[in-house]
Design a protein around this motif. Structure first.
Motif, mmCIF file in Angstrom:
data_model
loop_
_atom_site.group_PDB
_atom_site.id
_atom_site.type_symbol
_atom_site.label_atom_id
_atom_site.label_comp_id
_atom_site.label_asym_id
_atom_site.label_seq_id
_atom_site.Cartn_x
_atom_site.Cartn_y
_atom_site.Cartn_z
ATOM 1 N N HIS A 2 8.015 -51.580 35.122
ATOM 2 C CA HIS A 2 9.155 -50.755 34.739
ATOM 3 C C HIS A 2 10.306 -50.970 35.708
ATOM 4 N N ALA A 3 11.537 -50.852 35.192
ATOM 5 C CA ALA A 3 12.719 -50.972 36.050
ATOM 6 C C ALA A 3 12.759 -49.823 37.031
ATOM 7 N N PRO A 4 13.193 -50.074 38.258
ATOM 8 C CA PRO A 4 13.307 -48.981 39.241
ATOM 9 C C PRO A 4 14.194 -47.876 38.706
ATOM 10 N N PRO A 5 13.877 -46.617 39.051
ATOM 11 C CA PRO A 5 14.691 -45.497 38.563
ATOM 12 C C PRO A 5 16.163 -45.644 38.868
ATOM 13 N N SER A 6 16.505 -46.266 40.008
ATOM 14 C CA SER A 6 17.907 -46.370 40.399
ATOM 15 C C SER A 6 18.691 -47.290 39.464
ATOM 16 N N SER A 7 17.970 -48.197 38.741
ATOM 17 C CA SER A 7 18.672 -49.126 37.859
ATOM 18 C C SER A 7 18.937 -48.524 36.491
ATOM 19 N N ARG A 8 18.230 -47.428 36.140
ATOM 20 C CA ARG A 8 18.394 -46.857 34.797
ATOM 21 C C ARG A 8 19.795 -46.301 34.539
ATOM 22 N N PRO A 9 20.406 -45.547 35.484
ATOM 23 C CA PRO A 9 21.787 -45.084 35.233
ATOM 24 C C PRO A 9 22.758 -46.236 35.037
ATOM 25 N N ALA A 10 22.563 -47.330 35.810
ATOM 26 C CA ALA A 10 23.445 -48.486 35.660
ATOM 27 C C ALA A 10 23.268 -49.112 34.280
ATOM 28 N N THR A 11 22.009 -49.155 33.780
ATOM 29 C CA THR A 11 21.741 -49.708 32.449
ATOM 30 C C THR A 11 22.394 -48.858 31.375
ATOM 31 N N ARG A 12 22.251 -47.532 31.499
ATOM 32 C CA ARG A 12 22.875 -46.630 30.526
ATOM 33 C C ARG A 12 24.387 -46.760 30.561
ATOM 34 N N LYS A 13 24.949 -46.897 31.754
ATOM 35 C CA LYS A 13 26.403 -47.047 31.887
ATOM 36 C C LYS A 13 26.873 -48.354 31.260
ATOM 37 N N SER A 14 26.078 -49.413 31.465
ATOM 38 C CA SER A 14 26.435 -50.706 30.875
ATOM 39 C C SER A 14 26.369 -50.647 29.354
ATOM 40 N N ARG A 15 25.329 -49.969 28.817
ATOM 41 C CA ARG A 15 25.197 -49.842 27.359
ATOM 42 C C ARG A 15 26.356 -49.032 26.789
ATOM 43 N N LYS A 16 26.719 -47.959 27.465
ATOM 44 C CA LYS A 16 27.836 -47.130 27.013
ATOM 45 C C LYS A 16 29.145 -47.922 27.020
ATOM 46 N N ALA A 17 29.348 -48.725 28.082
ATOM 47 C CA ALA A 17 30.563 -49.538 28.169
ATOM 48 C C ALA A 17 30.617 -50.559 27.044
ATOM 49 N N PHE A 18 29.439 -51.127 26.698
ATOM 50 C CA PHE A 18 29.390 -52.102 25.600
ATOM 51 C C PHE A 18 29.800 -51.450 24.281
ATOM 52 N N TRP A 19 29.194 -50.308 23.973
ATOM 53 C CA TRP A 19 29.505 -49.646 22.702
ATOM 54 C C TRP A 19 30.925 -49.105 22.678
ATOM 55 N N LEU A 20 31.406 -48.674 23.838
ATOM 56 C CA LEU A 20 32.784 -48.202 23.905
ATOM 57 C C LEU A 20 33.754 -49.336 23.584
ATOM 58 N N LYS A 21 33.459 -50.512 24.116
ATOM 59 C CA LYS A 21 34.305 -51.678 23.850
ATOM 60 C C LYS A 21 34.244 -52.061 22.370
ATOM 61 N N GLN A 22 33.019 -52.062 21.800
ATOM 62 C CA GLN A 22 32.872 -52.416 20.388
ATOM 63 C C GLN A 22 33.574 -51.416 19.481
ATOM 64 N N LEU A 23 33.409 -50.136 19.775
ATOM 65 C CA LEU A 23 34.021 -49.100 18.943
ATOM 66 C C LEU A 23 35.542 -49.172 18.999
ATOM 67 N N HIS A 24 36.061 -49.398 20.207
ATOM 68 C CA HIS A 24 37.513 -49.540 20.332
ATOM 69 C C HIS A 24 38.019 -50.731 19.530
ATOM 70 N N MET A 25 37.281 -51.841 19.550
ATOM 71 C CA MET A 25 37.693 -53.034 18.809
ATOM 72 C C MET A 25 37.684 -52.759 17.303
ATOM 73 N N TRP A 26 36.583 -52.188 16.782
ATOM 74 C CA TRP A 26 36.500 -51.890 15.350
ATOM 75 C C TRP A 26 37.548 -50.859 14.946
ATOM 76 N N HIS A 27 37.789 -49.909 15.857
ATOM 77 C CA HIS A 27 38.734 -48.840 15.549
ATOM 78 C C HIS A 27 40.155 -49.389 15.416
ATOM 79 N N TRP A 28 40.584 -50.217 16.368
ATOM 80 C CA TRP A 28 41.964 -50.711 16.293
ATOM 81 C C TRP A 28 42.123 -51.736 15.179
ATOM 82 N N MET A 29 41.075 -52.532 14.911
ATOM 83 C CA MET A 29 41.172 -53.510 13.825
ATOM 84 C C MET A 29 41.263 -52.813 12.461
#
Length: 214
Positions: A2-29
């Motif tokens: 399992h990934a160390p507990p300290s890496s999980r917030p970074a993973t969640r933050k990275s996933r959120k940033a990915f979806w935020l970028k995708q949503l912004h792209m679909w939204h403006w298009m």
């Protein structure tokens, strides 16, 4: 492992940033694709709601023409068994070159006349051809630009191409609205008024419908 507990917030933050970028792209298009259509439908929504107050004065134009004998013979020979049928291609070409109408609709055939209705956005039109003499007459009615745009809003007599545009526009608006909803969710933690405003947008039309519409 399992990934160390300290890496999980970074993973969640990275996933959120990915979806935020995708949503912004679909939204403006989707907003770019639907922008002009939204303006058109918003303005015509207002004009339709006040149609009785801003009625245009119909302008009627009449015309006449004489069908060549060879074409008249072809028209007579093409008379269908049914009361309604399209005109032959050569007759369509002659009608459209003689009158400001589209002649692709079904015509109404009788023993002495062919009557072609040619409704259009913002007006109406027809062409009648006397089968005995080949004399053709037309009447074109225009109710102005507001009526024209109102009919585009309703998709009235606007053809298959405009119907396809409405479907594509509706899909783009759906993408725009759904991505906007997810963006509201992602930003709502820092904007406390987000969901009360969304709820207000639902409550106002619902209350009006329940209380005043019967």
């Amino acid at each position: 492992m399992h990934a160390p507990p300290s890496s999980r917030p970074a993973t969640r933050k990275s996933r959120k940033a990915f979806w935020l970028k995708q949503l912004h792209m679909w939204h403006w298009m989707s907003s770019a694709v639907s922008l002009i259509g939204l303006l058109l439908f918003a303005i015509t929504g207002f004009t339709l709601n006040h149609a009785a107050d801003i009625e245009g004065t119909p302008v009627v134009t009449q015309g006449s023409a004489q069908m060549p004998p060879a074409l008249l013979a072809r028209l007579k020979a093409a008379a269908p068994a049914a009361e309604k049928a399209p005109l032959p291609p050569a007759i369509i070409e002659w009608v459209e070159s003689s009158f400001p109408v589209r002649a692709s609709a079904e015509a109404e055939w009788s023993a002495d006349e062919v009557y072609l209705p040619a409704p259009r956005p913002g007006g109406d039109a027809w062409v009648a051809i006397d089968l005995a003499t080949g004399a053709a007459s037309s009447e074109v009615t225009s109710r102005g630009w507001i009526s024209y745009l109102n009919d585009l809003h309703k998709g009235r007599n606007s053809g298959g191409e405009w119907s396809l545009f409405i479907d594509i526009f509706a899909f783009a608006c759906l993408v725009f609205a759904i991505t906007g909803l997810f963006l509201l969710q992602l930003h709502s933690a820092k904007r406390k008024s987000t969901w009360p405003l969304v709820g207000l947008g639902l409550a106002i039309p619902a209350a009006i419908a329940i209380i005043f519409i019967h």
